[in-house]
Write a protein that holds these residues in place. Structure first.
Motif, PDB file in Angstrom:
ATOM      1  N   ARG A 185       0.790  -1.221   0.000  1.00 39.03           N
ATOM      2  CA  ARG A 185       0.000   0.000   0.000  1.00 39.03           C
ATOM      3  C   ARG A 185       0.828   1.280   0.000  1.00 39.03           C
ATOM      4  O   ARG A 185       0.299   2.347  -0.270  1.00 39.03           O
ATOM      5  CB  ARG A 185      -0.934   0.001   1.240  1.00 39.03           C
ATOM      6  CG  ARG A 185      -2.059  -1.022   1.148  1.00 39.03           C
ATOM      7  CD  ARG A 185      -2.959  -0.699  -0.025  1.00 39.03           C
ATOM      8  NE  ARG A 185      -4.023  -1.677  -0.259  1.00 39.03           N
ATOM      9  CZ  ARG A 185      -3.948  -2.640  -1.151  1.00 39.03           C
ATOM     10  NH1 ARG A 185      -2.835  -2.803  -1.872  1.00 39.03           N
ATOM     11  NH2 ARG A 185      -4.954  -3.465  -1.341  1.00 39.03           N
ATOM     12  N   ARG A 186       2.106   1.196   0.327  1.00 41.26           N
ATOM     13  CA  ARG A 186       2.960   2.388   0.290  1.00 41.26           C
ATOM     14  C   ARG A 186       4.093   2.118  -0.702  1.00 41.26           C
ATOM     15  O   ARG A 186       5.128   1.541  -0.364  1.00 41.26           O
ATOM     16  CB  ARG A 186       3.500   2.716   1.682  1.00 41.26           C
ATOM     17  CG  ARG A 186       4.340   3.981   1.733  1.00 41.26           C
ATOM     18  CD  ARG A 186       4.640   4.387   3.190  1.00 41.26           C
ATOM     19  NE  ARG A 186       5.640   5.426   3.283  1.00 41.26           N
ATOM     20  CZ  ARG A 186       5.409   6.724   3.086  1.00 41.26           C
ATOM     21  NH1 ARG A 186       4.186   7.127   2.779  1.00 41.26           N
ATOM     22  NH2 ARG A 186       6.373   7.614   3.205  1.00 41.26           N
ATOM     23  N   ARG A 207       1.753   5.890 -11.651  1.00 37.32           N
ATOM     24  CA  ARG A 207       0.765   6.818 -11.082  1.00 37.32           C
ATOM     25  C   ARG A 207      -0.654   6.393 -11.450  1.00 37.32           C
ATOM     26  O   ARG A 207      -1.578   6.466 -10.626  1.00 37.32           O
ATOM     27  CB  ARG A 207       1.038   8.231 -11.592  1.00 37.32           C
ATOM     28  CG  ARG A 207       2.273   8.898 -11.000  1.00 37.32           C
ATOM     29  CD  ARG A 207       2.545  10.203 -11.726  1.00 37.32           C
ATOM     30  NE  ARG A 207       3.627  10.974 -11.129  1.00 37.32           N
ATOM     31  CZ  ARG A 207       4.215  12.035 -11.715  1.00 37.32           C
ATOM     32  NH1 ARG A 207       3.785  12.439 -12.915  1.00 37.32           N
ATOM     33  NH2 ARG A 207       5.183  12.672 -11.110  1.00 37.32           N
ATOM     34  N   VAL A 210      -1.786   3.440  -9.294  1.00 38.94           N
ATOM     35  CA  VAL A 210      -2.067   3.847  -7.919  1.00 38.94           C
ATOM     36  C   VAL A 210      -3.395   4.615  -7.848  1.00 38.94           C
ATOM     37  O   VAL A 210      -4.177   4.451  -6.903  1.00 38.94           O
ATOM     38  CB  VAL A 210      -0.902   4.686  -7.359  1.00 38.94           C
ATOM     39  CG1 VAL A 210      -1.282   5.369  -6.043  1.00 38.94           C
ATOM     40  CG2 VAL A 210       0.325   3.806  -7.168  1.00 38.94           C
ATOM     41  N   SER A 211      -3.653   5.445  -8.865  1.00 41.00           N
ATOM     42  CA  SER A 211      -4.880   6.250  -8.854  1.00 41.00           C
ATOM     43  C   SER A 211      -6.133   5.395  -8.910  1.00 41.00           C
ATOM     44  O   SER A 211      -7.225   5.854  -8.556  1.00 41.00           O
ATOM     45  CB  SER A 211      -4.873   7.229 -10.036  1.00 41.00           C
ATOM     46  OG  SER A 211      -5.080   6.551 -11.273  1.00 41.00           O
ATOM     47  N   GLN A 214      -7.969   2.965  -3.940  1.00 39.57           N
ATOM     48  CA  GLN A 214      -8.025   3.781  -2.732  1.00 39.57           C
ATOM     49  C   GLN A 214      -7.107   3.191  -1.660  1.00 39.57           C
ATOM     50  O   GLN A 214      -6.935   1.975  -1.559  1.00 39.57           O
ATOM     51  CB  GLN A 214      -9.457   3.837  -2.194  1.00 39.57           C
ATOM     52  CG  GLN A 214     -10.410   4.671  -3.050  1.00 39.57           C
ATOM     53  CD  GLN A 214     -11.766   4.853  -2.394  1.00 39.57           C
ATOM     54  OE1 GLN A 214     -12.082   4.185  -1.414  1.00 39.57           O
ATOM     55  NE2 GLN A 214     -12.546   5.781  -2.915  1.00 39.57           N
ATOM     56  N   VAL A 216      -3.919   3.499  -1.451  1.00 42.00           N
ATOM     57  CA  VAL A 216      -2.560   3.226  -1.934  1.00 42.00           C
ATOM     58  C   VAL A 216      -1.902   4.551  -2.259  1.00 42.00           C
ATOM     59  O   VAL A 216      -2.509   5.428  -2.882  1.00 42.00           O
ATOM     60  CB  VAL A 216      -2.577   2.324  -3.189  1.00 42.00           C
ATOM     61  CG1 VAL A 216      -1.157   2.096  -3.699  1.00 42.00           C
ATOM     62  CG2 VAL A 216      -3.257   0.996  -2.879  1.00 42.00           C
ATOM     63  N   GLU A 217      -0.643   4.723  -1.827  1.00 40.37           N
ATOM     64  CA  GLU A 217       0.078   5.960  -2.131  1.00 40.37           C
ATOM     65  C   GLU A 217       1.371   5.645  -2.863  1.00 40.37           C
ATOM     66  O   GLU A 217       1.917   4.532  -2.773  1.00 40.37           O
ATOM     67  CB  GLU A 217       0.380   6.745  -0.859  1.00 40.37           C
ATOM     68  CG  GLU A 217       1.256   6.023   0.144  1.00 40.37           C
ATOM     69  CD  GLU A 217       1.568   6.880   1.363  1.00 40.37           C
ATOM     70  OE1 GLU A 217       1.816   8.086   1.171  1.00 40.37           O
ATOM     71  OE2 GLU A 217       1.576   6.335   2.483  1.00 40.37           O
ATOM     72  N   LEU A 218       1.843   6.634  -3.586  1.00 40.77           N
ATOM     73  CA  LEU A 218       3.084   6.506  -4.340  1.00 40.77           C
ATOM     74  C   LEU A 218       3.990   7.673  -3.978  1.00 40.77           C
ATOM     75  O   LEU A 218       3.617   8.831  -4.159  1.00 40.77           O
ATOM     76  CB  LEU A 218       2.809   6.514  -5.851  1.00 40.77           C
ATOM     77  CG  LEU A 218       4.031   6.380  -6.759  1.00 40.77           C
ATOM     78  CD1 LEU A 218       4.610   4.966  -6.662  1.00 40.77           C
ATOM     79  CD2 LEU A 218       3.683   6.705  -8.207  1.00 40.77           C
ATOM     80  N   ILE A 219       5.164   7.356  -3.449  1.00 41.21           N
ATOM     81  CA  ILE A 219       6.169   8.391  -3.226  1.00 41.21           C
ATOM     82  C   ILE A 219       7.226   8.269  -4.317  1.00 41.21           C
ATOM     83  O   ILE A 219       7.466   7.176  -4.836  1.00 41.21           O
ATOM     84  CB  ILE A 219       6.798   8.290  -1.821  1.00 41.21           C
ATOM     85  CG1 ILE A 219       7.510   6.946  -1.632  1.00 41.21           C
ATOM     86  CG2 ILE A 219       5.750   8.492  -0.748  1.00 41.21           C
ATOM     87  CD1 ILE A 219       8.260   6.851  -0.325  1.00 41.21           C
ATOM     88  N   ASP A 245       7.580   4.551   8.373  1.00 45.37           N
ATOM     89  CA  ASP A 245       7.411   5.484   7.255  1.00 45.37           C
ATOM     90  C   ASP A 245       8.018   4.966   5.951  1.00 45.37           C
ATOM     91  O   ASP A 245       7.895   5.610   4.911  1.00 45.37           O
ATOM     92  CB  ASP A 245       8.056   6.834   7.605  1.00 45.37           C
ATOM     93  CG  ASP A 245       7.362   7.517   8.775  1.00 45.37           C
ATOM     94  OD1 ASP A 245       6.137   7.344   8.911  1.00 45.37           O
ATOM     95  OD2 ASP A 245       8.055   8.209   9.551  1.00 45.37           O
TER      96      ASP A 245
END
Length: 348
Positions: A185-186, A207, A210-211, A214, A216-219, A245
């Protein structure tokens, strides 16, 4: 009385005198550019352009129309994509009665320019160029001289070129989707040089994946280049984060970056894939020597080379007025190995 409005064709000695070098240096610049300094190469090629110099052998081949040699200029043979590309091109060239000449620019724009000029002076029938930027004036000059150029692994903004590319946005999408399906998820996308087309497209694909989910984030973690030392730096930066983190999965834009990350994590006692799953994006066999089999995405290099030869052949035989430039987009495929799926994972 000799005519003065149609001067004799310039000779090697004329180029040497204009450039302020020996004839041997001019010969090396044409035949062995790696033996000549970049500054001298520029002087020699500037003199060639100013004088309109053309080699005798080139003129003969052009006049007779018998040249069956095609050139392939790649950016870096250390990447197995370009080795596979050359293999595919060689196979297709042999099938169509062409002789393939391969040149490696070793990530050096001046070396690439020298190779292209050499192929042009030799009146090569056609050229395939595997580069990561827009066609420059050297390429445009070749085409003005009637030498077709097909682009591989790069889609020019100008539609007036035939090209064969992999769907690099789908590459990033497949890599990210695989990690999300595993419950990660990260996610982190590791890779810099976003002006390079494949990098930008792979990031766009990640991207997009990930979009669609819901929670889920992308750094995004930039690197100064795409070489293994930059992957090690990125890995150490990640390790400095509090474990809570840190990303639980990484999409490395190249396999070499991915392997450097895995090695860095292993040295610090961070488990891959249990703590952090890692996937590469270009199926580079140079990265397969590590202790852990790496998940990645296929590039179909051999097919790219074969299809490039087919496009080049068509451009050579079809009347200019009838030829329509074609853009072939190959579909990538996910290869799942231990770095994401754990021990016992099979290539799939």
């Amino acid at each position: 009385m000799p005519r003065t409005d149609n001067p004799a064709r310039p000779k090697l000695g004329d180029v040497a005198a204009r450039a302020g070098v020996s004839t041997g240096t001019v010969s090396n610049a044409l035949n062995h550019p790696e033996k000549v300094s970049p500054e001298t190469l520029q002087r020699v090629h500037r003199a060639i352009d100013e004088l309109g110099f053309r080699r005798n052998g080139a003129a003969s081949a052009l006049a007779s129309g018998t040249s069956r040699t095609v050139g392939l200029v790649v950016i870096d043979l250390m990447n197995s994509l370009f080795v596979e590309m050359a293999r595919g091109a060689q196979r297709a060239a042999r099938r169509h009665g062409f002789d393939l000449q391969l040149a490696d620019s070793d990530n050096d724009p001046l070396q690439q320019e020298a190779h292209l000029r050499f192929f042009g002076a030799a009146q090569t029938a056609g050229i395939m160029l595997a580069h990561l930027d827009e066609p420059d004036e050297t390429v445009r000059a070749l085409r003005r001289d009637g030498i077709p150029v097909v682009m591989l692994n790069y889609a020019p903004r100008d539609a007036d070129y035939c090209c064969v590319v992999i769907d690099n946005e789908q590459v990033g999408y497949l890599a990210a989707s695989h990690l999300i399906e595993l419950g990660r998820r990260r996610l982190a996308f590791v890779g810099g040089m976003h002006d390079i087309q494949p990098v930008a497209l792979r990031l766009a694909g990640a991207r997009r994946a990930v979009s669609e989910h819901q929670g889920v984030e992308l750094i995004e973690i930039d690197t100064v280049d795409l070489n293994p030392p930059s992957g090690a730096v990125a890995g150490r930066d990640i390790l400095r984060l509090d474990p809570a983190d840190r990303p639980d999965a990484i999409i490395a834009v190249t396999d070499l970056l991915a392997m450097a990350l895995i090695n860095t994590f292993a040295s610090a006692g961070v488990s891959v894939p249990d703590d952090i799953a890692v996937i590469g994006c270009d199926h580079n066999s140079m990265a397969w020597g590590g202790a852990m089999p790496l998940s990645s995405v296929t590039m179909h290099g051999q097919e790219m080379g074969e299809r490039g030869i087919e496009l080049l052949r068509r451009e050579l035989v079809e009347p200019a007025a009838a030829h329509r430039h074609e853009r072939i987009v190959l579909t990538p495929e996910l290869v799942i190995r231990e770095s994401t799926a754990g021990r016992g994972a099979q290539d799939s």
